[in-house]
Design a protein around this motif. Structure first.
Motif: not given
Length: 115
Positions: A78-97
């Motif tokens: 179980d991992v707990e990650m803090k974020y300051t901006d949910i949009n920025e966090f989700l944008q970093n999850c987008i990958e081009g494979s």
């Protein structure tokens, strides 16, 4: 939505959808909560994800080895990650494979029918 969109256009449209989905009223109404959850599940290969918008924390339940032992138990963390901006966090999850592009194309098709 056209089926022959380039990978770059698909990525751009996904980023646009995520940005739109992270506005204050969408977050408050949980309208795009499932979108955010599937993006996080896909990115982290997680079995379960919870987003705590009040405390800006994402809880991710990740299977480590993909299999199970003799008794059917999985190695999980179980991992707990803090974020300051949910949009920025989700944008970093987008990958081009190629596999992700197909996944994003399905998401875009789903949300284009909803609009």
């Amino acid at each position: 939505m056209k089926n022959n969109l380039s990978n770059e256009v698909i990525l751009q449209e996904m980023r646009r959808l995520l940005a739109y989905s992270c506005n204050d009223s969408s977050i408050e109404n949980n309208h795009y909560e499932n979108l955010h959850l599937v993006i996080l599940k896909k990115h982290f290969n997680a079995e379960d994800v919870r987003i705590d918008h009040l405390n800006n924390v994402i809880h991710v339940h990740i299977c480590l080895d993909g299999g199970a032992d003799f008794f059917g138990r999985k190695s999980v963390v179980d991992v707990e990650m803090k974020y300051t901006d949910i949009n920025e966090f989700l944008q970093n999850c987008i990958e081009g494979s190629d596999q992700n592009i197909f996944f994003y194309k399905n998401i875009l098709n789903f949300y284009s029918r909803e609009v």
